[in-house]
Design an enzyme around this catalytic site. Structure first.
Site, short mmCIF file in Angstrom:
data_model
loop_
_atom_site.label_atom_id
_atom_site.label_comp_id
_atom_site.label_asym_id
_atom_site.label_seq_id
_atom_site.Cartn_x
_atom_site.Cartn_y
_atom_site.Cartn_z
N ASP A 94 79.69 88.86 82.57
CA ASP A 94 78.69 89.56 83.36
C ASP A 94 77.27 89.35 82.82
O ASP A 94 77.08 88.80 81.74
CB ASP A 94 79.01 91.06 83.42
CG ASP A 94 79.48 91.62 82.07
OD1 ASP A 94 78.99 91.14 81.03
OD2 ASP A 94 80.32 92.54 82.05
N ASN B 80 85.02 104.60 80.90
CA ASN B 80 85.59 104.96 82.20
C ASN B 80 86.68 103.99 82.65
O ASN B 80 87.12 104.01 83.80
CB ASN B 80 84.49 105.06 83.27
CG ASN B 80 83.75 103.74 83.47
OD1 ASN B 80 84.06 102.74 82.83
ND2 ASN B 80 82.77 103.75 84.36
N HIS C 37 86.40 100.65 82.71
CA HIS C 37 85.95 99.41 83.35
C HIS C 37 86.19 98.20 82.45
O HIS C 37 86.25 98.32 81.23
CB HIS C 37 84.49 99.49 83.80
CG HIS C 37 83.46 99.38 82.72
ND1 HIS C 37 82.36 100.20 82.65
CD2 HIS C 37 83.31 98.52 81.67
CE1 HIS C 37 81.59 99.85 81.63
NE2 HIS C 37 82.16 98.84 81.02
N GLU D 133 83.55 98.65 87.93
CA GLU D 133 83.57 100.10 87.80
C GLU D 133 84.77 100.71 88.54
O GLU D 133 85.42 100.04 89.34
CB GLU D 133 82.26 100.67 88.33
CG GLU D 133 81.01 100.17 87.63
CD GLU D 133 80.81 100.76 86.24
OE1 GLU D 133 81.79 101.22 85.62
OE2 GLU D 133 79.66 100.77 85.76
#
Length: 244
Positions: A67, A136, A138, A143
């Site tokens: 990313d 979370n 990811h 996400e």
């Protein structure tokens, strides 16, 4: 899925680096999928040490990063391009033409994302993908509630992710709200995956990803379906894990 629980961050970093070294030694033209953030920094330091001891040759290796922040140019110290050059690429003999990182300043994001997928396919796919995991759940910047069929795409970053990444910036307001990320489908097509996690802050995410149901709300849970995943975590990250 093979789970390796280690005592500390240093041991995690050394084990991951040794696995990457083995991959490159066995297949000198390996295609590596690379991650950024705090977690892999120690691993990259160990890889550089292995390289300096003349046990590793990057001249034929191709890399694809997971990313990049959208809107940050490559000279920005918070860009992942800058991170990778500083933490690995400037210290090994990799051909700069073999380095692939999404362009966060691309004029046409849709074209950039499709071209990134095309480059991965042309390289023969990713042999070994390194992943961290967000608090979370990811992976990459995929996400919660992301489609498991997603390929490289533009992502709106979750509030938890922005909060977590604000430690790298002067203020939370400086954290980009969007990023380009390889998708879940892109990641899961890797031939082998190494997932790294360290610290108690990651224990919930690790537990849900490994012990929980496969659920888009925990993107890393899709790794349960992959045939060759190695999870390297320290005792704190493993503290809520139910090991069989």
């Amino acid at each position: 899925m093979r789970i390796i629980v280690v005592d500390n961050y240093e041991e995690m970093s050394k084990k991951a680096a040794a696995m990457i070294a083995s991959q490159v030694i066995l297949k000198p033209d390996s295609v590596l999928g690379l991650a950024t953030g705090d977690t892999p920094i120690g691993m990259y330091k160990e890889i550089i040490n292995i390289y300096k001891n003349e046990k590793m040759n990057f001249s034929k290796v191709k890399t694809f990063n997971l990313d990049e922040y959208y809107g940050l140019n490559r000279e920005n110290p918070q860009s992942y391009y800058y991170y990778m050059m500083n933490n690995l690429f400037n210290h090994v003999n990799i051909d700069k033409n073999n380095i692939n990182i999404p362009n966060g300043m691309a004029d046409n994001i849709e074209v950039e994302c499709k071209e990134y997928e095309r480059k991965i396919d042309k390289a023969g796919g990713i042999d070994l993908q390194i992943l961290g995991i967000g608090v979370n759940g990811h992976i990459g910047f995929n996400e919660p509630n992301i489609s498991f069929e997603s390929e490289t795409h533009l992502v709106n970053l979750n509030e938890k992710t922005i909060e977590s990444n604000s430690r790298f910036f002067s203020s939370k307001e400086e954290v980009p709200t969007k990023a380009i990320s390889m998708g879940i489908k892109s990641i899961i097509h890797s031939k082998k995956i190494i997932l790294l996690a360290c610290g108690s802050a990651k224990s919930d995410a690790v537990s849900k990803a490994i012990n929980g149901k496969i659920n888009p709300n925990i993107p890393a849970s899709i790794l349960q379906l992959h045939r060759d995943v190695v999870v390297i975590i320290d005792k704190e990250a493993a503290s809520k894990l139910k090991l069989k």
